[in-house]
Motif scaffolding. Structure first.
Motif, PDB file in Angstrom:
ATOM      1  N   SER A  67       0.831  -1.204   0.000  1.00 36.83           N
ATOM      2  CA  SER A  67       0.000   0.000   0.000  1.00 36.83           C
ATOM      3  C   SER A  67       0.868   1.258   0.000  1.00 36.83           C
ATOM      4  N   ASN A  68       0.302   2.335  -0.506  1.00 34.25           N
ATOM      5  CA  ASN A  68       0.973   3.633  -0.457  1.00 34.25           C
ATOM      6  C   ASN A  68       0.488   4.493   0.710  1.00 34.25           C
ATOM      7  N   ASP A  69      -0.404   3.925   1.517  1.00 29.00           N
ATOM      8  CA  ASP A  69      -0.947   4.650   2.659  1.00 29.00           C
ATOM      9  C   ASP A  69      -0.255   4.178   3.935  1.00 29.00           C
ATOM     10  N   VAL A  70       0.334   5.103   4.682  1.00 28.47           N
ATOM     11  CA  VAL A  70       1.071   4.748   5.891  1.00 28.47           C
ATOM     12  C   VAL A  70       0.146   4.099   6.918  1.00 28.47           C
ATOM     13  N   GLY A  71      -1.071   4.604   7.044  1.00 24.80           N
ATOM     14  CA  GLY A  71      -2.010   4.029   7.986  1.00 24.80           C
ATOM     15  C   GLY A  71      -2.330   2.583   7.676  1.00 24.80           C
ATOM     16  N   THR A  72      -2.446   2.263   6.393  1.00 25.87           N
ATOM     17  CA  THR A  72      -2.709   0.878   6.003  1.00 25.87           C
ATOM     18  C   THR A  72      -1.518  -0.007   6.308  1.00 25.87           C
ATOM     19  N   MET A  73      -0.304   0.510   6.055  1.00 22.54           N
ATOM     20  CA  MET A  73       0.910  -0.273   6.326  1.00 22.54           C
ATOM     21  C   MET A  73       1.013  -0.644   7.796  1.00 22.54           C
ATOM     22  N   THR A  74       0.750   0.314   8.659  1.00 18.84           N
ATOM     23  CA  THR A  74       0.935   0.084  10.092  1.00 18.84           C
ATOM     24  C   THR A  74      -0.302  -0.492  10.765  1.00 18.84           C
TER      25      THR A  74
END
Length: 383
Positions: A67-74
């Motif tokens: 993903s390019n979304d930090v929230g999704t990564m973490t």
């Protein structure tokens, strides 16, 4: 007074030696033994990363990395953000592939070997320390989870970084090492919840006890104690509350612990033994070596009084996690049993058990048996 101190330091480190960093000299030739242990360990980690197939937990850990979304990564890993962010960063830069996606644990495992080698050599352990490092570098449990895409190798590396930097600060009072120790303390709760926070709390308690006993001065230890406790209070506890509310894996409230006490004791007495027998078939030998190390005067003095601020925190972290799994877990132990990977946090402790004395034959034998038993105990069907 100075003459008597110098005479004593020829045979063993004294209380003043612990505070000033004056240790028995080590031969320059042992450098190659330490270096070769790191090289061999690195080769084993890389080979395991290439040949070790992914399991379900690793795949779930890596799913949000694209993903390019930090929230999704973490948010998709049920873990603190540091390890997912590093893994996602490397995947975006280097692409997919077993070796590339496992670079974070590989680099952390290699870093642990380097720091532990520097630390043991800094203590003047010579060939005994090199032997311990060799056993750690080739330990099957260490090899497997230094090539495992979940936050096990990273918090162990950060624990060793704090240990080495803290030791350098205590003996040399150089500000750069204090800054490194503070950085490691702040990153530890961001890498994993239970073991790093336990490590930091026990570090603070051990350093406080050593200060009360006069092994260190409060001026030496107060900055490290403050850094450890501040990291837990400002980073560790908020992360724990956030993750526990979303995942609902642990409930440390007194009422819940009390209600689970009977079942937890039953699980400890009926489940831990068979699990240890399956994962580490020679674990009674390791227990016997540890007990002997606490009984023999030389080993007891080293472990309890001289290196205790290092050894006890490394031991306490996985022990507290084991107890929390039985007394504070909200899930049924039968449905969610712990795996052998939690015991990875015992690995550095086994190498910190080695020591050196003016009687190298007895000390070398004790060190060899201790390290070999820890190595053998990591063999098993699940390791």
């Amino acid at each position: 007074m100075q003459g008597s101190t110098a005479a004593e330091s020829d045979t063993r480190p004294t209380r003043s030696a612990v505070s000033t960093g004056i240790w028995p000299p080590h031969p320059s030739s042992d450098f190659w033994w330490y270096s070769s242990a790191v090289v061999v360990g690195t080769a084993l980690f890389v080979a395991a990363a290439i040949n070790q197939p992914y399991n379900q937990n690793e795949i779930e850990q890596m799913l949000p990395y694209g993903s390019n979304d930090v929230g999704t990564m973490t948010g998709g890993t049920r873990q603190p953000p540091l390890d997912p962010l590093l893994g996602a960063l490397l995947q975006h830069v280097l692409g997919e592939g077993q070796l590339r996606q496992r670079l974070v644990p590989i680099l952390a495992g290699v870093g642990t070997l380097v720091l532990l080698g520097l630390f043991l050599r800094r203590l003047g352990l010579g060939y005994a320390g090199a032997f311990a490092l060799w056993m750690l570098a080739t330990q099957p449990l260490m090899v497997r989870y230094s090539a495992y895409t979940r936050p096990y190798a990273l918090p162990v590396f950060l624990s060793m970084l704090f240990t080495y930097a803290g030791h350098q600060w205590l003996v040399g009072r150089r500000k750069v090492w204090f800054v490194v120790a503070v950085g490691a303390a702040c990153l530890l709760p961001l890498s994993r919840v239970p073991e790093p926070n336990t490590f930091l709390v026990v570090v603070a308690a051990a350093l406080g006890w050593f200060s009360v006993r006069g092994h260190f001065t409060w001026r030496q230890t107060a900055p490290l104690i403050g850094a450890a406790l501040a990291a837990v209070a400002l980073i560790g506890l908020p992360l724990f509350r956030a993750l526990s509310s979303s995942a609902s894996l642990f409930d440390p409230s007194p009422s819940d612990v009390a209600s689970k006490f009977g079942g937890g004791v039953s699980e400890l007495t009926t489940a831990v033994g068979p699990a240890m027998a399956g994962w580490f078939p020679w674990w009674p030998l390791t227990v016997a070596i540890v007990v002997a190390g606490l009984v023999v005067p030389l080993s007891r003095r080293r472990v309890v009084y001289e290196w205790g601020w290092v050894w006890w925190p490394l031991l306490a972290a996985p022990v507290v996690f084991l107890l929390a799994y039985h007394f504070a877990s909200t899930t049924n132990f039968v449905g969610r049993p712990y795996r052998d990977r939690y015991a990875y946090f015992f690995c550095p402790r086994s190498s910190c058990w080695s020591h050196r004395s003016p009687r190298p034959s007895k000390t070398g034998c004790a060190t060899a048996w201790g390290c070999v038993s820890d190595w053998a105990c990591s063999l098993g069907p699940n390791s």
